[in-house]
Enzyme design. Structure first.
Site, PDB file in Angstrom:
ATOM      1  N   LYS A   1     -56.476  76.399 -86.073  1.00  0.00           N
ATOM      2  CA  LYS A   1     -56.505  75.038 -86.634  1.00  0.00           C
ATOM      3  C   LYS A   1     -57.930  74.539 -86.776  1.00  0.00           C
ATOM      4  CE  LYS A   1     -51.850  73.666 -85.226  1.00  0.00           C
ATOM      5  NZ  LYS A   1     -51.011  72.783 -84.424  1.00  0.00           N
TER       6      LYS A   1
ATOM      7  N   LYS B   1     -48.060  83.623 -91.102  1.00  0.00           N
ATOM      8  CA  LYS B   1     -46.743  83.038 -90.783  1.00  0.00           C
ATOM      9  C   LYS B   1     -46.438  81.870 -91.730  1.00  0.00           C
ATOM     10  CE  LYS B   1     -48.248  79.643 -87.506  1.00  0.00           C
ATOM     11  NZ  LYS B   1     -48.255  78.946 -86.291  1.00  0.00           N
TER      12      LYS B   1
ATOM     13  N   LYS C   1     -46.119  74.715 -91.946  1.00  0.00           N
ATOM     14  CA  LYS C   1     -46.030  73.428 -92.634  1.00  0.00           C
ATOM     15  C   LYS C   1     -47.321  73.118 -93.365  1.00  0.00           C
ATOM     16  CE  LYS C   1     -43.172  71.390 -89.014  1.00  0.00           C
ATOM     17  NZ  LYS C   1     -43.386  70.872 -87.681  1.00  0.00           N
TER      18      LYS C   1
HETATM   19  P1  TYM Z   1     -44.250  73.278 -84.401  1.00  0.00           P
HETATM   20  O1  TYM Z   1     -43.918  71.874 -84.744  1.00  0.00           O
HETATM   21  O2  TYM Z   1     -45.411  73.922 -85.085  1.00  0.00           O
HETATM   22  O3  TYM Z   1     -43.004  74.214 -84.642  1.00  0.00           O
HETATM   23  C1  TYM Z   1     -41.698  73.926 -84.131  1.00  0.00           C
HETATM   24  C2  TYM Z   1     -40.992  75.225 -83.746  1.00  0.00           C
HETATM   25  O4  TYM Z   1     -40.907  76.096 -84.887  1.00  0.00           O
HETATM   26  C3  TYM Z   1     -41.392  77.388 -84.538  1.00  0.00           C
HETATM   27  N1  TYM Z   1     -42.033  78.006 -85.726  1.00  0.00           N
HETATM   28  C4  TYM Z   1     -41.714  79.217 -86.216  1.00  0.00           C
HETATM   29  N2  TYM Z   1     -40.813  80.143 -85.817  1.00  0.00           N
HETATM   30  C5  TYM Z   1     -40.725  81.276 -86.569  1.00  0.00           C
HETATM   31  N3  TYM Z   1     -41.483  81.531 -87.671  1.00  0.00           N
HETATM   32  C6  TYM Z   1     -42.394  80.627 -88.094  1.00  0.00           C
HETATM   33  N4  TYM Z   1     -43.135  80.873 -89.190  1.00  0.00           N
HETATM   34  C7  TYM Z   1     -42.550  79.414 -87.355  1.00  0.00           C
HETATM   35  N5  TYM Z   1     -43.342  78.317 -87.509  1.00  0.00           N
HETATM   36  C8  TYM Z   1     -43.006  77.467 -86.487  1.00  0.00           C
HETATM   37  C9  TYM Z   1     -42.408  77.135 -83.429  1.00  0.00           C
HETATM   38  O5  TYM Z   1     -42.613  78.301 -82.640  1.00  0.00           O
HETATM   39  C10 TYM Z   1     -41.758  76.008 -82.667  1.00  0.00           C
HETATM   40  O6  TYM Z   1     -40.837  76.520 -81.716  1.00  0.00           O
HETATM   41  N6  TYM Z   1     -46.741  72.948 -80.067  1.00  0.00           N
HETATM   42  C11 TYM Z   1     -45.413  72.915 -80.657  1.00  0.00           C
HETATM   43  C12 TYM Z   1     -44.640  71.654 -80.351  1.00  0.00           C
HETATM   44  C13 TYM Z   1     -44.477  71.336 -78.898  1.00  0.00           C
HETATM   45  C14 TYM Z   1     -43.621  72.010 -77.981  1.00  0.00           C
HETATM   46  C15 TYM Z   1     -43.760  71.300 -76.756  1.00  0.00           C
HETATM   47  C16 TYM Z   1     -42.785  73.122 -78.086  1.00  0.00           C
HETATM   48  C17 TYM Z   1     -45.079  70.303 -78.234  1.00  0.00           C
HETATM   49  N7  TYM Z   1     -44.637  70.297 -76.936  1.00  0.00           N
HETATM   50  C18 TYM Z   1     -43.072  71.715 -75.621  1.00  0.00           C
HETATM   51  C19 TYM Z   1     -42.083  73.520 -76.938  1.00  0.00           C
HETATM   52  C20 TYM Z   1     -42.242  72.821 -75.727  1.00  0.00           C
HETATM   53  C21 TYM Z   1     -45.560  72.982 -82.179  1.00  0.00           C
HETATM   54  O7  TYM Z   1     -46.553  72.580 -82.724  1.00  0.00           O
HETATM   55  O8  TYM Z   1     -44.435  73.413 -82.821  1.00  0.00           O
END
Ligand code: TYM
Length: 347
Positions: free
Chosen positions: A115, A213, A216
């Site tokens: 990032k 990957k 968003k």
């Molecule tokens: P975020 O918002 O980027 O993504 C949410 C969930 O989607 C999964 N994900 C994917 N899985 C498979 N292929 C992909 N291309 C892909 N892109 C995203 C992510 O692995 C995630 O499970 N840091 C986290 C949010 C967070 C969180 C937490 C998660 C904050 N606190 C506590 C678990 C526990 C995030 O930015 O996810």
């Protein structure tokens, strides 16, 4: 006596459109787990602020994400569904976790590297960079983000964290920090969680750049399937997905990332094994047609439910969720404050 149910916690940022990677990697499993585990799901609006947001953007994103989670089937009667900023203990424990997290540990986080590189990269040497240039636009919050994520998880005495593969490193750091808290402040200060990463769909790749990957924020729209894309758009994106020139359908992530991504998506939708699925195809065309059809079948019911959920349902769900989440988080926060040795506010 009934055995105590395991606690599940996970979170998603309310920024951008929800895509197929979010759904197959995480959200679909959240829905499944809520039926036999004590489930807590959080829209992490404080995390979203680590990258600049215009006023109003987070409100809209949070409302839309809540609606999306409800459409996917997260049932407020079975799960606690809430937004992070409604439960102030996240920010409080977030600070305390920053105080047990090493600078070196945060520097190793690949998500921070990715990032911050996208914002132009961190400069360590040039003092002028501190108030201008890239270093000024990379927030301290982006750097300490994993400490807040650890706080999210530890605040609910979480046993299991269902996430996609890109969150593996953050959850491993959370485990290290939890063990550190217990050895510093006494066993039982926090529960040490485990990640749960699905066998299929854990890393959905961009259809145009299959070595990146699906995300968003990065990559072309043509390479990202959004959960709300209409069937025609999905067909077009899958038909145009980048493959390769050797014409052989084989599951080989290194040599054939595009074809393997399609096989993984199809496998995640149908519950089959990607290597076995590959044996059924001799050409890319039919593989693409079946993949598009499977994705459309998976997403259409979600789109219909999404349209039927009103703003007032969303607001009511968040209000109830905030109350239920606080009821779990407040006593855990109190236990941690006592273990650390902060003076109690009441005599
Ligand atoms: P975020 O918002 O980027 O993504 C949410 C969930 O989607 C999964 N994900 C994917 N899985 C498979 N292929 C992909 N291309 C892909 N892109 C995203 C992510 O692995 C995630 O499970 N840091 C986290 C949010 C967070 C969180 C937490 C998660 C904050 N606190 C506590 C678990 C526990 C995030 O930015 O996810």
């Amino acid at each position: 006596m009934s055995e105590q149910r395991q606690r599940v916690f996970s979170g998603i940022q309310p920024s951008g459109s929800t895509h197929l990677g979010n759904y197959l990697g995480a959200l679909r499993n959240w829905e499944r787990l809520q039926h036999n585990m004590d489930s807590v799901y959080c829209i992490v609006d404080l995390h979203a602020l680590t990258l600049p947001k215009a006023p109003g953007e987070v409100v809209e994103g949070t409302m839309n994400m809540t609606r999306m989670l409800m459409a996917i089937g997260i049932d407020p009667a079975l799960s606690i569904l809430f937004t992070q900023s409604h439960v102030h203990q996240h920010a409080e424990l977030g600070w305390l976790m920053q105080c047990v997290t090493g600078y070196g540990e945060l520097r190793r986080m690949t998500q921070f590297k990715d990032k911050s590189d996208r914002l132009g990269g961190v400069s360590e040497s040039d003092a002028d960079e501190a108030t201008s240039g890239n270093n000024a636009s990379i927030s301290a919050g982006l750097f300490t983000y994993p400490a807040l994520q650890a706080a999210d998880i530890l605040l609910y005495d979480t046993d299991v964290v269902p996430v996609g593969d890109d969150q593996r490193q953050h959850i491993e750091l959370t485990r290290d920090l939890a063990n550190r808290m217990n050895s510093r402040y006494g066993e039982g200060t926090v529960v040490v969680p485990d990640h749960q990463i699905p066998a299929a769909g854990a890393r959905v790749m961009n259809l145009q750049y299959p070595e990146q990957k699906m995300s968003k924020s990065v990559g072309s729209d043509a390479g990202t399937i959004n959960v709300l894309d209409d069937p025609k758009a999905i067909e077009k994106k899958v038909r145009r997905a980048v493959t390769d020139n050797d014409g052989e359908v084989r599951f080989d992530v290194q040599e054939k990332p595009g074809v393997s991504n399609l096989l993984s998506i199809l496998a995640a939708c149908t519950g089959d094994d990607p290597e076995k699925l590959a044996e059924k195809y001799t050409q890319y065309g039919p593989l693409k047609a079946d993949t598009a059809a499977a994705v459309i079948a998976e997403l259409t019911p979600i789109q219909e439910r999404y349209r039927a959920i009103s703003d007032s349902d969303v607001a009511a769900t968040l209000a109830v969720g905030a109350e239920k989440a606080t009821a779990v988080a407040a006593p855990v926060m109190q236990r941690i404050r006592t273990a650390i040795g902060l003076v109690s506010p009441t005599p």
